[in-house]
Design a protein around this motif. Structure first.
Motif, PDB file in Angstrom:
ATOM      1  N   ALA A 174      67.004 -36.761  40.648  1.00 26.76           N
ATOM      2  CA  ALA A 174      65.557 -36.995  40.627  1.00 26.76           C
ATOM      3  C   ALA A 174      64.839 -36.031  41.561  1.00 26.76           C
ATOM      4  CB  ALA A 174      65.261 -38.437  41.026  1.00 26.76           C
ATOM      5  N   LYS A 175      65.404 -35.807  42.728  1.00 26.60           N
ATOM      6  CA  LYS A 175      64.795 -34.882  43.686  1.00 26.60           C
ATOM      7  C   LYS A 175      64.759 -33.455  43.120  1.00 26.60           C
ATOM      8  CE  LYS A 175      65.452 -32.806  48.227  1.00 26.60           C
ATOM      9  NZ  LYS A 175      66.287 -32.742  49.451  1.00 26.60           N
ATOM     10  N   GLN A 176      65.866 -33.040  42.510  1.00 28.38           N
ATOM     11  CA  GLN A 176      65.906 -31.702  41.918  1.00 28.38           C
ATOM     12  C   GLN A 176      64.864 -31.551  40.818  1.00 28.38           C
ATOM     13  OE1 GLN A 176      70.054 -31.515  40.767  1.00 28.38           O
ATOM     14  NE2 GLN A 176      70.666 -30.509  42.676  1.00 28.38           N
ATOM     15  N   ARG A 177      64.701 -32.588  40.014  1.00 28.98           N
ATOM     16  CA  ARG A 177      63.692 -32.550  38.951  1.00 28.98           C
ATOM     17  C   ARG A 177      62.293 -32.471  39.544  1.00 28.98           C
ATOM     18  NH1 ARG A 177      66.367 -37.247  35.045  1.00 28.98           N
ATOM     19  NH2 ARG A 177      67.789 -35.862  33.893  1.00 28.98           N
ATOM     20  N   ALA A 178      62.037 -33.282  40.573  1.00 25.13           N
ATOM     21  CA  ALA A 178      60.719 -33.280  41.207  1.00 25.13           C
ATOM     22  C   ALA A 178      60.407 -31.914  41.810  1.00 25.13           C
ATOM     23  CB  ALA A 178      60.654 -34.369  42.281  1.00 25.13           C
ATOM     24  N   GLU A 179      61.383 -31.323  42.466  1.00 25.96           N
ATOM     25  CA  GLU A 179      61.187 -30.007  43.079  1.00 25.96           C
ATOM     26  C   GLU A 179      60.970 -28.929  42.014  1.00 25.96           C
ATOM     27  OE1 GLU A 179      63.570 -30.079  47.294  1.00 25.96           O
ATOM     28  OE2 GLU A 179      64.785 -29.921  45.478  1.00 25.96           O
ATOM     29  N   GLN A 180      61.711 -29.034  40.933  1.00 25.59           N
ATOM     30  CA  GLN A 180      61.560 -28.044  39.866  1.00 25.59           C
ATOM     31  C   GLN A 180      60.170 -28.119  39.239  1.00 25.59           C
ATOM     32  OE1 GLN A 180      64.778 -27.886  37.021  1.00 25.59           O
ATOM     33  NE2 GLN A 180      63.570 -26.765  35.514  1.00 25.59           N
ATOM     34  N   ILE A 181      59.696 -29.338  39.003  1.00 19.20           N
ATOM     35  CA  ILE A 181      58.359 -29.519  38.437  1.00 19.20           C
ATOM     36  C   ILE A 181      57.300 -28.950  39.379  1.00 19.20           C
ATOM     37  CG2 ILE A 181      56.615 -31.241  37.814  1.00 19.20           C
ATOM     38  CD1 ILE A 181      58.943 -33.016  36.836  1.00 19.20           C
ATOM     39  N   MET A 182      57.435 -29.222  40.675  1.00 23.12           N
ATOM     40  CA  MET A 182      56.477 -28.715  41.649  1.00 23.12           C
ATOM     41  C   MET A 182      56.487 -27.191  41.700  1.00 23.12           C
ATOM     42  SD  MET A 182      56.971 -31.541  44.708  1.00 23.12           S
ATOM     43  CE  MET A 182      55.941 -30.651  45.879  1.00 23.12           C
ATOM     44  N   THR A 183      57.665 -26.596  41.574  1.00 24.72           N
ATOM     45  CA  THR A 183      57.766 -25.133  41.554  1.00 24.72           C
ATOM     46  C   THR A 183      57.054 -24.561  40.342  1.00 24.72           C
ATOM     47  OG1 THR A 183      59.873 -25.149  42.751  1.00 24.72           O
ATOM     48  CG2 THR A 183      59.361 -23.175  41.466  1.00 24.72           C
ATOM     49  N   GLU A 184      57.244 -25.204  39.189  1.00 23.73           N
ATOM     50  CA  GLU A 184      56.589 -24.752  37.962  1.00 23.73           C
ATOM     51  C   GLU A 184      55.074 -24.890  38.063  1.00 23.73           C
ATOM     52  OE1 GLU A 184      58.433 -27.082  34.943  1.00 23.73           O
ATOM     53  OE2 GLU A 184      60.347 -26.025  35.048  1.00 23.73           O
ATOM     54  N   HIS A 185      54.616 -26.000  38.643  1.00 23.67           N
ATOM     55  CA  HIS A 185      53.180 -26.207  38.830  1.00 23.67           C
ATOM     56  C   HIS A 185      52.596 -25.165  39.787  1.00 23.67           C
ATOM     57  CE1 HIS A 185      53.120 -29.712  36.436  1.00 23.67           C
ATOM     58  NE2 HIS A 185      53.428 -30.620  37.344  1.00 23.67           N
ATOM     59  N   PHE A 200      60.053 -37.754  47.871  1.00 20.29           N
ATOM     60  CA  PHE A 200      61.405 -37.467  48.355  1.00 20.29           C
ATOM     61  C   PHE A 200      61.375 -36.922  49.788  1.00 20.29           C
ATOM     62  CE2 PHE A 200      59.969 -33.755  45.939  1.00 20.29           C
ATOM     63  CZ  PHE A 200      60.146 -32.735  46.867  1.00 20.29           C
ATOM     64  N   LYS A 201      60.253 -36.345  50.221  1.00 22.34           N
ATOM     65  CA  LYS A 201      60.154 -35.853  51.595  1.00 22.34           C
ATOM     66  C   LYS A 201      60.252 -37.007  52.592  1.00 22.34           C
ATOM     67  CE  LYS A 201      57.336 -31.830  50.331  1.00 22.34           C
ATOM     68  NZ  LYS A 201      56.013 -31.156  50.485  1.00 22.34           N
ATOM     69  N   LEU A 202      59.595 -38.112  52.279  1.00 26.43           N
ATOM     70  CA  LEU A 202      59.711 -39.314  53.102  1.00 26.43           C
ATOM     71  C   LEU A 202      61.130 -39.855  53.052  1.00 26.43           C
ATOM     72  CD1 LEU A 202      58.872 -41.913  54.595  1.00 26.43           C
ATOM     73  CD2 LEU A 202      57.923 -42.750  52.437  1.00 26.43           C
ATOM     74  N   LEU A 203      61.692 -39.938  51.876  1.00 28.78           N
ATOM     75  CA  LEU A 203      63.032 -40.507  51.709  1.00 28.78           C
ATOM     76  C   LEU A 203      64.088 -39.637  52.376  1.00 28.78           C
ATOM     77  CD1 LEU A 203      62.639 -41.549  47.969  1.00 28.78           C
ATOM     78  CD2 LEU A 203      62.267 -42.957  50.009  1.00 28.78           C
ATOM     79  N   ASP A 204      63.938 -38.315  52.292  1.00 25.64           N
ATOM     80  CA  ASP A 204      64.856 -37.414  52.995  1.00 25.64           C
ATOM     81  C   ASP A 204      64.790 -37.635  54.499  1.00 25.64           C
ATOM     82  OD1 ASP A 204      65.863 -36.236  50.722  1.00 25.64           O
ATOM     83  OD2 ASP A 204      64.773 -34.351  50.933  1.00 25.64           O
TER      84      ASP A 204
END
Length: 216
Positions: A174-185, A200-204
């Motif tokens: 899920a984190k990898q997907r979230a990061e990938q989407i943010m990179t694309e945006h 995920f920043k809070l959870l990390d």
């Protein structure tokens, strides 16, 4: 206020070797969805050196940030009074949705060193990314309906509870997907466009200061 983890007593440590606690004070938009998920996550990844306190149903983003700023001031005042030093992080957790004054809320948070975790359009994008890759923009009602198709606890009696146990093994994905989407945006101008989340920043941070337990 919900205290999600008990304070550690440290009875088996010598006073001189006792490590200072870490406190995460988390002010959330949702009444149940975010606080209960964070509580379950913290229980899995924390220990007696980390405290998690959540406040739910705190209002719109600007109100949440204002409450976060006050909470931080109160914690600093308390620390000075008691002399008990610990690492403190105050987080404002909210949805982008159609809320007004969002830029003002972000600016206020940055100016007061309040951590922010935001989801666009809403927090439900985070559990959904554990289950599938959602790249296309989506309205919050459609997103909530989509998550409910996967998760009985979310749709039952309208409780909107994220089933932590159902998705706990997919955190890394899920984190990898979230990061990938943010990179694309980000490549087209706005890393937190719809859909996106950086919770995920809070959870990390909870993982880092807690058990540092390996996630799957």
């Amino acid at each position: 206020m919900t205290r999600t983890l008990p304070k550690g007593r440290g009875t088996d440590r010598k006073p001189g070797n006792r490590q200072p606690k870490t406190l995460f004070k988390i002010i959330c938009e949702g009444k149940n969805t975010e606080p209960k998920y964070i509580a379950c996550f913290a229980k899995a990844h924390g220990n007696n050196l980390i405290d998690i306190e959540t406040i739910g149903a705190a209002g719109v983003p600007l109100t949440i940030v204002r409450k976060s700023v006050q909470a931080k001031k109160d914690l600093i005042k308390e620390a000075k009074k008691t002399g008990f030093e610990r690492h403190i992080e105050v987080w404002a957790v909210f949805d982008v949705d159609e809320h007004p004054n969002l830029p003002q809320a972000i600016n206020m948070a940055n100016g007061n060193k309040i951590y922010v975790a935001q989801s666009n359009p809403c927090i439900e994008i985070w559990p959904l990314l554990h289950l599938e890759f959602q790249r296309a923009p989506i309205h919050r009602h459609a997103l909530q309906k989509k998550l409910a198709q996967y998760m009985d606890s979310y749709k039952k009696n309208g409780s909107k509870i994220i089933d932590y146990n159902q998705i706990k093994n997919n955190y890394k994905e899920a984190k990898q997907r979230a990061e990938q989407i943010m990179t694309e945006h980000k490549q087209v101008g706005d890393e937190l466009a719809n859909p996106s989340t950086d919770i995920f920043k809070l959870l990390d941070g909870i993982i880092k200061h807690g058990k540092q337990k390996k996630t799957n």
